[in-house]
Design a protein around this motif. Sequence first.
Motif, PDB file in Angstrom:
ATOM      1  N   GLU A  60       0.829  -1.211   0.000  1.00  0.00           N
ATOM      2  CA  GLU A  60       0.000   0.000   0.000  1.00  0.00           C
ATOM      3  C   GLU A  60       0.863   1.261   0.000  1.00  0.00           C
ATOM      4  OE1 GLU A  60      -2.571  -0.443   3.365  1.00  0.00           O
ATOM      5  OE2 GLU A  60      -3.845  -1.905   2.354  1.00  0.00           O
ATOM      6  N   ALA A  61       1.950   1.242   0.754  1.00  0.00           N
ATOM      7  CA  ALA A  61       2.842   2.403   0.801  1.00  0.00           C
ATOM      8  C   ALA A  61       3.486   2.630  -0.566  1.00  0.00           C
ATOM      9  CB  ALA A  61       3.916   2.209   1.871  1.00  0.00           C
ATOM     10  N   GLN A  63       2.200   1.694  -3.475  1.00  0.00           N
ATOM     11  CA  GLN A  63       1.151   2.169  -4.370  1.00  0.00           C
ATOM     12  C   GLN A  63       0.875   3.657  -4.146  1.00  0.00           C
ATOM     13  OE1 GLN A  63      -2.072  -0.496  -3.487  1.00  0.00           O
ATOM     14  NE2 GLN A  63      -1.494  -1.947  -5.089  1.00  0.00           N
ATOM     15  N   LYS A  64       0.846   4.054  -2.885  1.00  0.00           N
ATOM     16  CA  LYS A  64       0.610   5.462  -2.567  1.00  0.00           C
ATOM     17  C   LYS A  64       1.741   6.328  -3.109  1.00  0.00           C
ATOM     18  CE  LYS A  64      -0.429   8.539   1.269  1.00  0.00           C
ATOM     19  NZ  LYS A  64      -0.618   8.681   2.713  1.00  0.00           N
ATOM     20  N   GLU A  65       2.975   5.860  -2.932  1.00  0.00           N
ATOM     21  CA  GLU A  65       4.133   6.600  -3.444  1.00  0.00           C
ATOM     22  C   GLU A  65       4.069   6.694  -4.969  1.00  0.00           C
ATOM     23  OE1 GLU A  65       8.932   5.958  -3.667  1.00  0.00           O
ATOM     24  OE2 GLU A  65       7.881   5.250  -1.871  1.00  0.00           O
ATOM     25  N   GLN A  67       1.376   6.560  -6.843  1.00  0.00           N
ATOM     26  CA  GLN A  67       0.286   7.458  -7.199  1.00  0.00           C
ATOM     27  C   GLN A  67       0.717   8.916  -7.045  1.00  0.00           C
ATOM     28  OE1 GLN A  67      -2.678   6.560  -8.628  1.00  0.00           O
ATOM     29  NE2 GLN A  67      -2.829   8.756  -8.951  1.00  0.00           N
ATOM     30  N   GLN A  68       1.478   9.211  -6.004  1.00  0.00           N
ATOM     31  CA  GLN A  68       1.969  10.575  -5.808  1.00  0.00           C
ATOM     32  C   GLN A  68       2.903  10.975  -6.948  1.00  0.00           C
ATOM     33  OE1 GLN A  68       3.666  10.370  -1.871  1.00  0.00           O
ATOM     34  NE2 GLN A  68       1.771  10.990  -0.878  1.00  0.00           N
TER      35      GLN A  68
END
Length: 116
Positions: A60-61, A63-65, A67-68
Amino acid sequence: MKYQKVHKPVDEREKLRKFRELDDAFAQALRQLEDPDSDFDIPTGPPVRSLAALEKDDVEAKQKERQQELDIAFKQRFEALLSAYGLTHYDLAELTETLLSYGLWRQDEVPGNQQP
């Protein structure tokens, strides 16, 4: 020459007394642990997390990175396009409102994918 402290031999009765005190304290602690109504506060560390949960958090981390990074890249390309065509954000908003108001572009429609 170093001073060496002479240890007094501990009386066997004293050893037995200390052992009984320790045994009693241990027994009392066990009873408190087993009592469901006990408010005995046991110090614990942070909750133990499974390997699967840690791996999920890691995914998840990432994926979040990712996406950013995509958001930043999109904003940079968007600003570059506006700059290349000499438009401001206000100009783009006005153009969008005009196209929507004349029905030339629907809000739920992706530009370039219009059906005839």
